[in-house]
Design an enzyme around this catalytic site. Sequence first.
Site, PDB file in Angstrom:
ATOM      1  N   LYS A 176     -71.251 -76.440  48.169  1.00 44.41           N
ATOM      2  CA  LYS A 176     -72.465 -75.755  48.622  1.00 44.41           C
ATOM      3  C   LYS A 176     -73.701 -76.454  48.019  1.00 44.41           C
ATOM      4  CE  LYS A 176     -69.121 -72.896  49.806  1.00 44.41           C
ATOM      5  NZ  LYS A 176     -68.369 -73.012  51.034  1.00 44.41           N
TER       6      LYS A 176
HETATM    7  C1  LIG Z   1     -67.048 -71.823  50.791  1.00 44.82           C
HETATM    8  C2  LIG Z   1     -66.837 -70.675  51.691  1.00 44.82           C
HETATM    9  C3  LIG Z   1     -66.167 -69.510  51.278  1.00 44.82           C
HETATM   10  C4  LIG Z   1     -65.450 -69.396  49.975  1.00 44.82           C
HETATM   11  O1  LIG Z   1     -66.185 -69.632  48.843  1.00 44.82           O
HETATM   12  P1  LIG Z   1     -65.430 -70.036  47.482  1.00 44.82           P
HETATM   13  O2  LIG Z   1     -66.512 -69.979  46.464  1.00 44.82           O
HETATM   14  O3  LIG Z   1     -64.891 -71.420  47.692  1.00 44.82           O
HETATM   15  O4  LIG Z   1     -64.353 -69.043  47.246  1.00 44.82           O
HETATM   16  C5  LIG Z   1     -66.127 -68.428  52.152  1.00 44.82           C
HETATM   17  N1  LIG Z   1     -66.673 -68.493  53.370  1.00 44.82           N
HETATM   18  C6  LIG Z   1     -67.285 -69.599  53.820  1.00 44.82           C
HETATM   19  C7  LIG Z   1     -67.892 -69.606  55.174  1.00 44.82           C
HETATM   20  C8  LIG Z   1     -67.372 -70.737  53.004  1.00 44.82           C
HETATM   21  O5  LIG Z   1     -67.948 -71.852  53.466  1.00 44.82           O
END
Ligand SMILES: *Cc1c(COP(=O)(O)O)cnc(C)c1O
Length: 371
Positions: A176
């Site tokens: 992210k």
């Molecule tokens: C990255 C992501 C998640 C999960 O997040 P984590 O921190 O990796 O558990 C959930 N939904 C979407 C759309 C994502 O891109």
Amino acid sequence: MVPDINEKDIDAVATVLRSGMLVQGKEVAKLENTVAALSATSCGVAVSNGTASLHLALLAAGIGAGDEVIIPSFSYIATANVVEIAGATPVFIDINADTFNIDVSKIEAAVTSKTKAILPVHEFGLACDITQIMQLALKHKLIVIEDAACALGAEENGKPVGGFGDIGSFSLHPRKNVTSGEGGVIVTNNNIFSDKMKMLRNHGIDPSATDMDFIAPGYNYRLTDFQAALVNSQLERFEQIIVSKQKLADVYFNELLHPLIQLPFVPKEKKHTWQTFHLLLHESVNRNILIEELKKKGVGANYGAQCIPDQSFYCKKYKHNSRTEFPNAFKAYHQGLAIPLYSKLSTDDIYHISKIILQTIERCWKTKKYS
Ligand SMILES: *Cc1c(COP(=O)(O)O)cnc(C)c1O
């Protein structure tokens, strides 16, 4: 993806390590306030990752066995997994082929007497049609939990995502735009929800009681303070990170004009945060061979998200035919390509990567190697 971490960020982590106060201290509190402010909500609750945050959001909203939750058929798998883990049933909706976000025009037909919530995703950092979703939710008395994992800072009509729905969920994974390594933040304007999420992330301890009292079988979904310090330090230059990604994205828009490439589409009322730059390739291009060829040339590219009903568990349980029922999600899963976009890249890097992508596609297309 190379995270935007500098020496100042590393020093911030070291400071917490030296303090000896490692878990859920003042850096976590600061992170919660910052993310709440960035999403125009009154309360943030930091947790160990963006899947834990979605899980707690569903539990706080009382979603469980017998409930249906409407989700897009194209997302990271966690969006559906948390619905299953909560004991509810995911109801898949196709996406819009231009934005890769849930197709709002298909939601209403999927609402039944069992529907409890809509869990829309702001895919790749682009706000979905959240205003329209809120109108539908109001009409059918549904809860809305925004999966804004990729979309901190994304906007629709100038309003940030995460604060439209009853609860918003962000991830701070290294993929992210800002990261704590692992981490997540849930935001809400509803005190009942935030109290319940705070209680559930910490073993079920009643946050308002003076003597330690356990009022539910909770989880340990806490975040450490040194992880919070890492992301807090990045958040001080958050706007700069988004602007630099926007500039790099603009270069791709100029360089990747090609009849076999569909570039991302950003509706004028939306702000994209470019967590992922996602192309859709014409079906005459064998995407998987292209990924291999790009890898050989040093360009890391991959599919962007899953067509969830096609993954083994969901396929066996719900037996959808994604090709016919969710054609846009199916196509995005098989012909989508996420290409490098992170703030440590230079404009020259983007020229270089674009050239390699075009040359590889062009050569393969002409020799019909991929048809
Ligand atoms: C990255 C992501 C998640 C999960 O997040 P984590 O921190 O990796 O558990 C959930 N939904 C979407 C759309 C994502 O891109």
